[in-house]
Design a protein around this motif. Sequence first.
Motif: not given
Lengths: 249, 258
Positions: A106, A197, A200-202, B212-213, B226-230, B234, B239
Amino acid sequence: MSGHTDMVLVDENGIRIDGRRVDEKRPIKIEAGVLKNASGSCYLEIGKNKVLCAVYGPRECRPRHLQDPTKAVIQVKYNMEAYSVTDRKRPGTDRRSVEISKLIAEALECVVQTELYPRASIDVYIEILQANAGTRCAGLTAASVALADAGIPMRDIVPAIACGKADGNVLLDLNKEEDNYGQADVPIAIVPSTDEIVLLQMDGNMTREELDHGLDMAIAAAHEVYEIQRDALKRRYASISKKEGESDE
Amino acid sequence: MSNIVISQIKRDHLMNLLAEGRREDGRQLDEVRKITVETGVIESAEGSAKVSLGNTTVMAGIKVIPGTPYMDAPGDGVLTTGAELIPLAHESFEPGPPSESAIELARVVDRGIRESGMIDVKKLCIKEGEEIWMVFIDIYALDYDGNLFDACNLAAVCALKTAIVPWKNYGKGEENLPMPVTCLPISVTECKIGNDLIVDPNFDEEAISAARLTVTTDDDGNFRAMQKGGRGSITRSDLSLCLDRAVEIGKQIRKIIG
């Protein structure tokens, strides 16, 4: 993140167990075009991580039901080799690698001009030869270079790095001990030309102030990673043009 | 879920509404759909919850069984989260082993619960180094109209909150005890459409969104996952808005589910 240790991860002078300051990333080495068969490839080291990435394509998309008539699909396989970690990793796909592969694909789709290759597939293979925390960032950083090496049109290349928290300190680029025994890990990848961005993960526990501070450090460091990626590509092109020059003679 | 196609006319309609700050179902951009929670619906499970978020419905069940601990955590109970997108829930879901999307979903829900320390795993120890309780959280989508992340997080949290640890049933203690719950991790998911961020997207909104977040907070408003997808990106200010909203909406949802 869940482990417990008596080890002091950051000492009173703000120095970490590998001698780094809190805002210092590990040494990075990147080399483009290291494999003969792949359309593009990259070898990357960051600290004790060793990663090899190959790109094949654009080529016919298989299985065919995954074809998209409007653009190419990017298929990523992130794989940890059996000997890459202390305990032997059982070969094959697990849930973690499925998730990481999806997120890296992605992130790459944000920059690769997939609309130029309808129905095609761009296949990215990331092999983790040695793991020491931060392999998804290392894999994505290497994948961007390998895609560029393959000559695939992109809006930009994507550098990735993590920030996190250990012993109550916000840190850049966690090593294995800090990842295992620390309080948070935040991998991030950006598009350097726009600061968007794309990954992004956390997980862990951070206040808003800590998170903002960590992101500031990580985004600044990602720009430095980007320069190392560019340098690797420049060296690659210099070596190609030199070779071509020789064969002309 | 990759083969979802949405008509251009629908897309244009939604985009035109958003340009005026409106959504198809009349919600504000930061408004969550109606939440209904029913707990204890499955007697064979140690805990269960059926949760609806508007027209999205999911079921979570908890099974708690004795097992052996991991070597590096001899006194800690073990949590395992699974999610399945079954064909009953939507025409785009296919039978077979969990898809990429289902795996991501389960892992994001798992991370929120695990990293927030919602379950005090130390209290799930039967005999250190020998026997601990294994807690299985299994979530099934029943009806899919967008935002499975938050629906599944809510269902898992509500099911755990009302679950028991079956000490007596397994002859390990005098009586069954409540699940040792320390806090309620709540996730808030937003989608980016054009330049707008909308909370709790429905199916159509999700289908036209680029990114998506999901942000999970704990009772203190600290960030736990947290996880951003798609395929889209962003910005840092996106954020920032998501983080603010996750704290605020997390508080509201904690009030609803108590």
